[in-house]
Design a protein around this motif. Structure first.
Motif, PDB file in Angstrom:
ATOM      1  N   VAL A 311       0.838  -1.202   0.000  1.00 22.34           N
ATOM      2  CA  VAL A 311       0.000   0.000   0.000  1.00 22.34           C
ATOM      3  C   VAL A 311       0.876   1.255   0.000  1.00 22.34           C
ATOM      4  O   VAL A 311       0.610   2.217  -0.738  1.00 22.34           O
ATOM      5  N   LEU A 312       1.921   1.252   0.809  1.00 27.18           N
ATOM      6  CA  LEU A 312       2.809   2.418   0.878  1.00 27.18           C
ATOM      7  C   LEU A 312       3.488   2.675  -0.459  1.00 27.18           C
ATOM      8  O   LEU A 312       3.559   3.825  -0.924  1.00 27.18           O
ATOM      9  N   ARG A 313       3.962   1.633  -1.082  1.00 21.70           N
ATOM     10  CA  ARG A 313       4.655   1.786  -2.365  1.00 21.70           C
ATOM     11  C   ARG A 313       3.705   2.294  -3.447  1.00 21.70           C
ATOM     12  O   ARG A 313       4.098   3.091  -4.313  1.00 21.70           O
ATOM     13  N   ALA A 314       2.447   1.869  -3.388  1.00 21.29           N
ATOM     14  CA  ALA A 314       1.501   2.236  -4.440  1.00 21.29           C
ATOM     15  C   ALA A 314       0.877   3.605  -4.223  1.00 21.29           C
ATOM     16  O   ALA A 314       0.599   4.331  -5.187  1.00 21.29           O
ATOM     17  N   THR A 315       0.650   3.973  -2.953  1.00 20.79           N
ATOM     18  CA  THR A 315      -0.091   5.212  -2.682  1.00 20.79           C
ATOM     19  C   THR A 315       0.750   6.293  -2.030  1.00 20.79           C
ATOM     20  O   THR A 315       0.346   7.457  -2.011  1.00 20.79           O
ATOM     21  N   GLY A 316       1.895   5.913  -1.457  1.00 20.54           N
ATOM     22  CA  GLY A 316       2.730   6.893  -0.774  1.00 20.54           C
ATOM     23  C   GLY A 316       2.322   7.176   0.646  1.00 20.54           C
ATOM     24  O   GLY A 316       2.926   8.032   1.312  1.00 20.54           O
ATOM     25  N   THR A 317       1.328   6.458   1.182  1.00 16.98           N
ATOM     26  CA  THR A 317       0.892   6.687   2.557  1.00 16.98           C
ATOM     27  C   THR A 317       0.374   5.388   3.158  1.00 16.98           C
ATOM     28  O   THR A 317      -0.045   4.473   2.430  1.00 16.98           O
ATOM     29  N   THR A 318       0.416   5.295   4.491  1.00 17.73           N
ATOM     30  CA  THR A 318      -0.207   4.182   5.214  1.00 17.73           C
ATOM     31  C   THR A 318      -1.129   4.708   6.306  1.00 17.73           C
ATOM     32  O   THR A 318      -1.453   3.990   7.248  1.00 17.73           O
ATOM     33  N   PRO A 403      -4.868   7.827  -5.504  1.00 18.08           N
ATOM     34  CA  PRO A 403      -4.317   7.368  -6.791  1.00 18.08           C
ATOM     35  C   PRO A 403      -3.129   6.441  -6.572  1.00 18.08           C
ATOM     36  O   PRO A 403      -2.341   6.615  -5.643  1.00 18.08           O
ATOM     37  N   LEU A 404      -3.016   5.440  -7.444  1.00 19.57           N
ATOM     38  CA  LEU A 404      -1.926   4.468  -7.358  1.00 19.57           C
ATOM     39  C   LEU A 404      -0.798   4.896  -8.294  1.00 19.57           C
ATOM     40  O   LEU A 404      -1.019   5.093  -9.490  1.00 19.57           O
ATOM     41  N   SER A 405       0.396   5.016  -7.732  1.00 20.96           N
ATOM     42  CA  SER A 405       1.540   5.412  -8.548  1.00 20.96           C
ATOM     43  C   SER A 405       2.287   4.213  -9.116  1.00 20.96           C
ATOM     44  O   SER A 405       2.946   4.322 -10.152  1.00 20.96           O
TER      45      SER A 405
END
Length: 558
Positions: A311-318, A403-405
């Motif tokens: 989740v962190l890698r895809a969205t930048g937040t947890t 958004p997913l990066s």
């Protein structure tokens, strides 16, 4: 002797750490994954006996000694390193990769050490490797705090070992906390276990690592401490209340948390509390149950950290307040989070149900009613925060997803799928775990009454979750913990001293202020010359040397 050392499970990981640091590209990837795989092979190939000793400075060191406990923890550590390495294949930081293998290798060294000195050496290398994992993500302040905390624990541990060597040598043996040396040793181990009052270092440090580094951090330090407690302090009564405090602390702070990885870090402390309670009970079943729960905990907590890292890698937040609605776009991570949470809550047909059942039966057989009821209630709380609150607010609730990066890499899915499969297989066939933890083979796990009781407990937790959903909703707020003592209090004290000094200087008469300024300028000049390592005049050197010699003679004469 050479053949036994060549089969040491820590050897391929330490060699792999060096190779990963200098290699790049596909070759580095191969070494990164192959090193922990080879370590797993060595865990089961090394003979089940103490290896040959090495004479060093009058001490006999045994760098490799295998027994059932070492084999169990070695297997768990190797599986965690394999899963972590596969999950981290998209991570291109060579520093983190090398540090992770060093960390995993030193953890293997701790559980396979045959003497206290070897154990301590690997213990300190483990602290270095884990600190570098945090530093590699640019978290210098958190890494420094982590390193200082473990340096403090290492000093306590070393002082205890030094005080205990005279009475029994360097052999690893059971101790009782009835002397200064053994108390210091126990305190140093408990620092690494995350015991109060320094439990907060876990939640302070682990979330500062990268999306992949936290997976390694969740596996080794606290569980290596559990392995050492099993060897050195089985049946220590003081561990029962300490473990209960850890379990309550971890559950409460996890329920209050907003950041997924901080929640999981608090949960690590709480689940280690279960193990510490069992070690304090000290019966053969309790010790075997503690080891089994450590094995299972490494797996399900690793799976949860993988889901959080995805989740962190895809969205930048947890942060839960910023998440939600991700189940459709991240189904694999959602499934991993749900499965890991249910295993942590001891859902029947998951591995967590097997190991927690063993702990609860050990408590029941010893009529430890207070501990049994407390841990039963905390298990229900685990369902609230891990099985329900975490996946609901992070993935399942109706919300506009961030958004997913980046998409979830195939290697990350492979790692989560592999760990999840092990959790399910052990839950469906508990005998597989009992083969490597023979001390729990008498525990009745998949019986109708036992399953029904656990389901009732989890259903009750689910009803509470629905009824109190508003209260359990995440909030963006700062939660004060004991880390305030070393993060904020020192700065407050420094500010107070500065304020007092300024007021004191303001009251000094002008004449005295001039003299004080002269002394201060002279002191600063000497300090600057010392720090700059400048060339001192011969007279100055002679004066300082004479003064130091006089001080030494005075001390010797006393």
């Amino acid at each position: 002797m050479a053949e036994t050392l060549l089969l040491a499970p820590w050897l391929p990981l330490l060699v792999g750490s060096v190779l990963v640091a200098v290699l790049r590209g596909l070759v580095q990837d191969v070494v990164f994954v192959a090193a922990p795989m080879l370590a797993l092979v060595f865990v089961w190939m090394v003979p089940q006996a103490a290896g040959p000793g090495i004479d060093w400075l009058g001490l006999t060191l045994m760098p490799i000694a295998s027994d059932p406990t070492a084999r169990l923890f070695g297997t768990a550590f190797a599986l965690a390193a394999i899963g972590g390495a596969v999950f981290a294949l998209p991570q291109r930081s060579s520093t983190e990769r090398a540090a992770a293998l060093l960390y995993a290798g030193s953890a293997q060294g701790v559980v396979f050490a045959g003497d206290l000195v070897t154990l301590f050496l690997f213990w300190e290398v483990m602290a270095i490797g884990s600190a570098v994992v945090i530093f590699s993500n640019g978290a210098s302040r958190a890494g420094l705090r982590y390193a200082l905390m473990h340096a403090f624990g290492g000093v306590l541990f070393f002082a205890g070992i030094a005080a205990s060597i005279g009475s029994g040598g360097t052999a690893i043996r059971p101790f009782a906390a009835d002397s200064i040396g053994s108390v210091l040793m126990l305190a140093g181990i408990l620092v690494n276990a995350g015991a109060p009052p320094v439990s907060a270092w876990v939640a302070d440090a682990y979330p500062r690592a990268s999306w992949s580094g936290a997976v390694f951090l969740s596996a080794f330090t606290t569980k290596a401490a559990v392995a050492v407690l099993i060897r050195l302090f089985p049946g220590e009564a003081a561990l029962v209340p300490i473990g209960l405090i850890m379990a309550v602390y971890g559950m409460v702070y996890a329920l209050l948390g907003n950041d997924i990885r901080r929640m999981l870090s608090y949960s690590i402390v709480g689940q280690v509390g279960f193990m510490v309670v069992a070690i304090g009970i000290g019966t053969p079943l309790a010790l075997a149950a503690a080891a089994a729960h450590a094995f299972v905990h490494i797996l399900y907590k690793g799976l949860l950290m993988m889901a959080a890292g995805t989740v962190l890698r895809a969205t930048g937040t947890t942060r839960l307040t910023a998440l939600g609605g991700l189940a459709r776009s991240m189904p694999f991570a959602t499934a991993a989070m749900i499965l890991g949470g249910l295993a942590l809550a001891a859902m029947p047909l998951t591995a967590g149900f097997v190991s927690k059942s063993a702990i609860m039966q050990a408590l029941a057989e010893e009529h430890a009613a207070v501990a049994w009821f407390a841990l039963t209630a905390i298990s229900a709380g685990s369902m609230l925060y891990a099985g329900l609150r975490l996946p609901w607010f992070a993935m399942l609730r109706s919300s506009t997803p961030p958004p997913l990066s980046l998409a979830t890499a195939p290697a990350m899915k492979l790692a989560m799928g592999g760990v999840g499969l092990v959790l399910l297989v052990v839950g469906v066939a508990p005998s597989l775990l009992m083969r490597i933890v023979p001390g729990i083979d008498a525990v009745a796990v998949l019986t109708p009454d036992h399953i029904l009781f656990q389901l009732q407990l989890l259903i009750g937790s689910s009803i509470c979750f629905v009824l109190f959903l508003g209260l359990l909703a995440p909030r963006a707020r700062a939660i004060r913990d004991t880390d305030w003592l070393w993060r904020s209090l020192p700065q407050l004290l420094v500010n107070a001293v500065r304020a007092i000094s300024r007021r004191g200087v303001a009251t000094i008469p002008s004449r005295a202020e001039v003299e004080a300024k002269k002394i201060r300028d002279l002191s600063e000049a000497w300090m600057q010359r010392t720090m700059d390592a400048g060339n001192w005049r011969t007279g100055d050197i002679a004066l300082v040397a004479t003064a130091l010699l006089g001080i030494c003679l005075f001390i010797a004469a006393m």
